[in-house]
Motif scaffolding. Structure first.
Motif, PDB file in Angstrom:
ATOM      1  N   MET A 148      -3.881  -2.827  -4.536  1.00 37.22           N
ATOM      2  CA  MET A 148      -4.078  -1.563  -5.249  1.00 37.22           C
ATOM      3  C   MET A 148      -5.489  -1.023  -5.001  1.00 37.22           C
ATOM      4  O   MET A 148      -5.689   0.185  -4.808  1.00 37.22           O
ATOM      5  CB  MET A 148      -3.840  -1.771  -6.747  1.00 37.22           C
ATOM      6  N   PHE A 150      -1.629   7.261  -5.919  1.00 36.68           N
ATOM      7  CA  PHE A 150      -3.036   7.645  -6.035  1.00 36.68           C
ATOM      8  C   PHE A 150      -3.311   8.981  -5.346  1.00 36.68           C
ATOM      9  O   PHE A 150      -4.078   9.804  -5.855  1.00 36.68           O
ATOM     10  CB  PHE A 150      -3.928   6.553  -5.444  1.00 36.68           C
ATOM     11  N   TRP A 209       1.323   2.276  -3.757  1.00 33.73           N
ATOM     12  CA  TRP A 209       0.118   2.667  -4.488  1.00 33.73           C
ATOM     13  C   TRP A 209      -0.541   3.901  -3.869  1.00 33.73           C
ATOM     14  O   TRP A 209      -1.050   4.756  -4.603  1.00 33.73           O
ATOM     15  CB  TRP A 209      -0.880   1.509  -4.533  1.00 33.73           C
ATOM     16  N   THR A 210      -0.548   3.996  -2.535  1.00 33.89           N
ATOM     17  CA  THR A 210      -1.194   5.138  -1.895  1.00 33.89           C
ATOM     18  C   THR A 210      -0.515   6.445  -2.282  1.00 33.89           C
ATOM     19  O   THR A 210      -1.180   7.458  -2.538  1.00 33.89           O
ATOM     20  CB  THR A 210      -1.184   4.970  -0.367  1.00 33.89           C
ATOM     21  N   THR A 244       0.790  -1.230   0.000  1.00 32.11           N
ATOM     22  CA  THR A 244       0.000   0.000   0.000  1.00 32.11           C
ATOM     23  C   THR A 244       0.826   1.286   0.000  1.00 32.11           C
ATOM     24  O   THR A 244       0.364   2.283  -0.574  1.00 32.11           O
ATOM     25  CB  THR A 244      -0.968   0.022   1.191  1.00 32.11           C
ATOM     26  N   ALA A 257      -5.511   0.496  -1.491  1.00 28.18           N
ATOM     27  CA  ALA A 257      -4.912   1.832  -1.469  1.00 28.18           C
ATOM     28  C   ALA A 257      -5.859   2.863  -2.084  1.00 28.18           C
ATOM     29  O   ALA A 257      -6.011   3.975  -1.565  1.00 28.18           O
ATOM     30  CB  ALA A 257      -3.580   1.814  -2.214  1.00 28.18           C
ATOM     31  N   MET A 258      -6.490   2.505  -3.199  1.00 24.81           N
ATOM     32  CA  MET A 258      -7.447   3.405  -3.827  1.00 24.81           C
ATOM     33  C   MET A 258      -8.626   3.682  -2.901  1.00 24.81           C
ATOM     34  O   MET A 258      -9.114   4.827  -2.813  1.00 24.81           O
ATOM     35  CB  MET A 258      -7.930   2.816  -5.146  1.00 24.81           C
ATOM     36  N   SER A 294       8.008   4.033  -1.245  1.00 26.07           N
ATOM     37  CA  SER A 294       7.370   3.247  -2.302  1.00 26.07           C
ATOM     38  C   SER A 294       8.382   2.288  -2.933  1.00 26.07           C
ATOM     39  O   SER A 294       8.083   1.114  -3.167  1.00 26.07           O
ATOM     40  CB  SER A 294       6.786   4.178  -3.367  1.00 26.07           C
TER      41      SER A 294
END
Length: 335
Positions: free
Chosen positions: A167, A116, A112-113, A109, A170-171, A133
């Motif tokens: 993903m 996003f 991806w966080t 996460t 995270a979204m 990341s």
């Protein structure tokens, strides 16, 4: 007086911490009843759809007076879809793959966080976010790479499902923040209903495209029904309890506490499935966990440099949703 004040403060934080640990424990064990349902003839997507529907109905019945706060907005559709991807990825991956590897891929996460949040919340991608990341991705590479397999990619569909589920998670976290900014009057329980309802609808659609095993035998239908309804109620109640804990624990500490799920998953997969992580899984998982912990620490440092936020330890969870961004927490609804 100081001792009494300190004891009262510890009591105020002890119960919320236990609530979050309870939620992490449930998420670390939920894969097992899902495998039981799969063994009885209910596919992974069908299990996700039915349990999510049961959870959504439970929340709507429990807090039906809050339904009036649920207004149409495209963000709610996006949140429901992201929650659906999260649930399908986790459930399908945990049923068909090695649980610990799937969950470690799910926990990418930080990577991806950061991406996003940069595009959706317009948050600047700092060097620290980029470094964390890369650290979490390095952990995935260490876990997946071997000379025999070649490229460090997920080895099967179950691991790809875990990656996609992470993903989606995270979204979902980013969209929760976006929803609280755009729809501040939306009750937290209605957001939970949207998450479970979206997961149920998306999983129902995906079920149409998944090869179905033999349906549950008539003799097993009462057992399947009991597990589905019971699991839905447990997950919905667990989500509400965790939201109460998240409203009273600093976000950085909550992120670290929720890593307890990895411990519970490791133990449960060893006890119930005989899965023992190897050296590569430990090394890669260590990088991912370190990235999550450092991410929480970095956000804590950023919050400490901002203006101090008021004490919200005694404020109801639905009021906390309107607190400044530094105090908002993400919500997770699993399966």
């Amino acid at each position: 007086m100081r001792i009494e004040a300190g004891s009262a403060a510890m009591t105020r934080t002890a119960w919320p911490t236990l609530a979050i640990m309870l939620g992490a424990s449930v998420w670390g064990l939920v894969w097992y009843p899902m495998r039981m349902l799969a063994a009885m003839g209910l596919s992974g997507t069908a299990a996700s759809a039915t349990t999510s529907a049961a959870a959504c109905i439970f929340v709507l019945l429990l807090r039906r007076r809050s339904i009036s706060t649920l207004n149409w907005h495209w963000l709610l559709v996006a949140l429901g879809v992201a929650a659906g991807v999260t649930n399908i990825g986790f459930v399908w991956g945990a049923i068909h793959g090695q649980v610990m590897r799937v969950l470690l891929l799910f926990y990418l996460t930080p990577a991806w966080t950061a991406i996003f949040a940069h595009f959706i919340l317009k948050e600047r991608l700092t060097r620290v976010d980029a470094a964390l990341s890369l650290l979490s991705l390095a952990g995935a590479v260490a876990m997946l790479w071997s000379p025999e397999l070649g490229m460090p990619l997920p080895a099967d569909l179950a691991e790809w499902a875990g990656l996609m589920g992470g993903m989606g998670f995270a979204m979902s976290n980013v969209l929760v923040v976006k929803v609280t900014r755009t729809l501040p009057r939306l009750k937290p329980e209605m957001r939970t209903a949207v998450i479970f309802g979206g997961a149920a609808l998306l999983a129902s659609v995906v079920t149409l495209f998944e090869p179905m095993p033999a349906p549950p035998a008539a003799a097993l239908l009462p057992t399947v029904t009991f597990i589905v309804i019971g699991l839905g109620v447990v997950l919905a109640a667990n989500n509400i309890i965790v939201q109460i804990g998240l409203a009273r624990v600093p976000a950085n500490r909550a992120s670290i506490i929720m890593l307890f799920e990895l411990v519970v998953t490791a133990l449960s997969s060893w006890l119930f499935a005989g899965e023992v992580p190897g050296a590569r899984e430990w090394a890669g998982g260590g990088c991912i966990v370190v990235a999550c912990v450092l991410s929480a620490w970095a956000h804590r440092q950023g919050a400490s440099r901002a203006s101090p936020a008021p004490d919200v330890s005694n404020i109801a969870p639905d009021i906390v949703e309107h607190a400044p961004e530094s105090k908002k927490k993400s919500t997770r609804a699993m399966v």
